[in-house]
Enzyme design. Structure first.
Site, PDB file in Angstrom:
ATOM      1  N   LYS A 183      42.384  25.394  30.753  1.00  0.00           N
ATOM      2  CA  LYS A 183      41.158  24.813  30.515  1.00  0.00           C
ATOM      3  C   LYS A 183      40.336  25.798  30.137  1.00  0.00           C
ATOM      4  CE  LYS A 183      36.977  23.892  32.506  1.00  0.00           C
ATOM      5  NZ  LYS A 183      36.191  24.162  31.317  1.00  0.00           N
ATOM      6  N   CYS A 293      32.011  40.890  31.372  1.00  0.00           N
ATOM      7  CA  CYS A 293      31.952  41.169  32.824  1.00  0.00           C
ATOM      8  C   CYS A 293      31.686  42.441  33.397  1.00  0.00           C
ATOM      9  CB  CYS A 293      33.008  40.328  33.267  1.00  0.00           C
ATOM     10  SG  CYS A 293      34.955  41.370  32.770  1.00  0.00           S
ATOM     11  N   GLU A 390      23.434  39.320  37.784  1.00  0.00           N
ATOM     12  CA  GLU A 390      24.112  39.585  36.551  1.00  0.00           C
ATOM     13  C   GLU A 390      23.170  38.833  35.332  1.00  0.00           C
ATOM     14  OE1 GLU A 390      27.892  37.524  35.952  1.00  0.00           O
ATOM     15  OE2 GLU A 390      28.841  39.021  35.056  1.00  0.00           O
TER      16      GLU A 390
END
Ligand code: NAD
Length: 487
Positions: A183, A293, A390
């Site tokens: 997905k 990331c 983050e």
């Protein structure tokens, strides 16, 4: 041939891809193009029934194609043909990806797609090289550690580099003899569908790659909780990773690999090559507008060089010009969505309100779409979300240190440990820091991935569990069995 395209007329494969067929489906989840904020075709939503169909199709395809039982070199050949076709058809694939993502079309062809094709070839080569082991036993026995594929692997990937992260899952899983139900993010659904179509066109047996579209709550959890999924490989936020781990624990324990978020430091010592450090720091935060990331968002600078280095980084960051992802000359991309740009700005404005100095940037760019100014914040309060969370945007924070131990203490994040950078000309210090910093990847005198795909990527602490890339990623797609024969 120009790669630039008209975003209003680009044909898209709108549907799920199961058993080698595109199953047209109604758009359900709205998508606004990040480059201009205008609506595009939305994302369909696969329910549990469709995920079940995809899993059963994958199981049947494994059996009918005898994928795991083929001569391993045959798997290598087929996967390499897929990689070749991705490169031949890179322009179409890049345009589909560029429409709804933050990836500029020019960077996709030369970067993401070329590198993903190379990584698929890299993993394909493991098929006939990594085998089972004979182990030492007494002479009345024969001991073996056999490895075998899991069967159907469930994969879920994020929006920030959709083709790359899909390749990180599909390459090793298929090379190791598995089938996959994958997905993509509901914000960037269609490029991965096209990638799977190319796989079938190149000779990957239909049904080995199945793409189901939808959100995390409905489609994602139907994958992670499905009893026919033998292993889950996830890339995304630590929050979603924790939810997935909980769901797997509740619905039937199975192995999982989690590649999660980060808040990575870049430490610069006074003896470093400062122009080189400035180049690396600016390039790393401008790449994908900080939506990476491993983005090295926390600058930790030795006293004395902080002023000139911040000035040099700021000069490089201020040079960027925004441009839509469908213009091949664009380099500085938008933030993925209104929700995400509002979150970034909220964190930045809160930090400023609590006393942080905004060195450059600190707001949206004055243009259509979700473009955010490259931003540097200094004197940020240690408890500020700007230092702890983050941000996933083009925002750097600056902290200073005197002694090495202080730099290490600042680098050590309470929850994240994905990557870190160290800039120094002292080799002993570089090695010492590499040993002591608690992160899955350390870059010294650079801050970027290379094309050495043998180096695994993955996090310490809540940045993840297990690795993508490298031999580890291949082995993570095979389970081991001990066999002891009495002679
Ligand atoms: P996200 O966690 O919101 O979503 C990632 C994917 O998970 C999407 O496909 C989403 O639909 C799905 N999902 C969300 N909740 C789910 C659930 N409960 N069950 C099943 N599926 C679920 O992340 P995002 O906003 O798409 O991507 C950004 C995040 O990804 C950042 O945190 C970034 O650091 C991380 N990331 C990590 C790596 C790595 O290698 N460590 C690489 C790229 C991105």
């Amino acid at each position: 041939m120009s790669l630039s395209f008209d975003p209003d007329t680009l044909p898209l494969p709108v549907g799920h891809f199961i058993g080698g067929d595109l199953l047209p489906a109604e758009p359900v989840i709205d998508i606004l193009r990040p480059s201009d904020g205008r609506p595009q075709t939305g994302c369909p939503l696969a329910g549990a029934d469709l995920v079940d169909r995809a899993v059963n199709t994958a199981k049947a395809a494994l059996k009918s194609s005898n994928w795991a039982g083929l001569r391993p070199r045959e798997r290598t050949r087929i996967l390499q043909a897929w990689a070749d076709l991705m490169e031949t058809e890179a322009a179409t694939l890049a345009k589909i990806e560029a429409l709804s993502s933050s990836r500029p079309v020019g960077q996709l062809v030369a970067g993401d797609i070329a590198v993903t094709a190379e990584q698929i070839r890299f993993f394909a080569e493991f098929a006939d090289k990594e085998g089972s082991d004979l182990v030492p036993t007494d002479d009345r026995s024969l001991g073996m550690i056999m490895t075998e594929p899991y069967g159907v692997v469930g994969a879920i990937v994020p929006w920030n580099v959709p083709i790359s992260t899909a390749g990180w899952k599909l390459g090793p899983a298929l090379a190791a003899g598995n089938a996959v139900v994958l997905k993509p993010s509901e914000q960037t659904p269609f490029s991965v569908v096209h990638m799977a179509r190319l796989a079938v066109k190149a000779g990957v047996p239909a049904g080995l790659i199945n793409i189901v579209l939808g959100d995390g709550q409905t489609t994602g959890s139907a994958i992670t909780g499905h009893p026919g999924i033998a292993k889950v490989s996830f890339t995304g936020s630590s929050r979603a990773g924790a939810a997935i781990a909980g769901h797997i624990a509740a619905t039937g324990i199975k192995p999982m690999t989690l590649e999660l978020g980060g808040k990575s430091p870049q430490i610069v010592f006074a003896d470093a090559d400062l122009p080189r450090a400035a180049d690396a720091i600016a390039a790393s935060i401008l790449a994908n507008a900080g939506q990476g990331c491993v983005a090295g968002t926390r600058l930790i600078l030795q006293d004395g060089i902080a002023g000139p280095l911040v000035e040099a980084v700021a000069a490089r960051m201020e040079r960027v010009r925004p441009g839509p992802t469908w213009d091949e000359t664009s380099c500085y991309p938008p933030i993925i969505s209104e929700v995400q740009i509002s979150r970034i700005d909220g964190i930045v404005q809160a930090a400023i309100a609590h006393g942080a100095e905004c060195v450059i940037g600190g707001g949206r760019m004055d243009c259509a779409g979700y473009f955010y100014k490259p931003t540097i914040l200094a004197n940020v309060s240690p408890r500020s979300p700007a230092l702890l969370e983050e941000i996933f945007g083009p925002v750097l924070t600056v902290q200073t240190f005197t002694e090495e131990e202080e730099a290490l203490a600042l680098a050590d994040h309470p929850t994240y440990g994905l990557a870190a950078g160290v800039f120094t000309s002292d080799l002993s210090r570089a090695v010492r820091m590499s040993r002591l910093i608690q992160a899955g990847t350390i870059w010294v005198n650079r801050y970027s991935r290379s094309r050495d795909h043998i180096l695994p990527t993955g996090g310490y602490k809540q940045s993840g569990l297990g690795k993508d890339l490298g031999r580890e990623a291949y082995l993570a797609n095979r389970k081991s069995k001990s066999v002891l024969i009495g002679l």
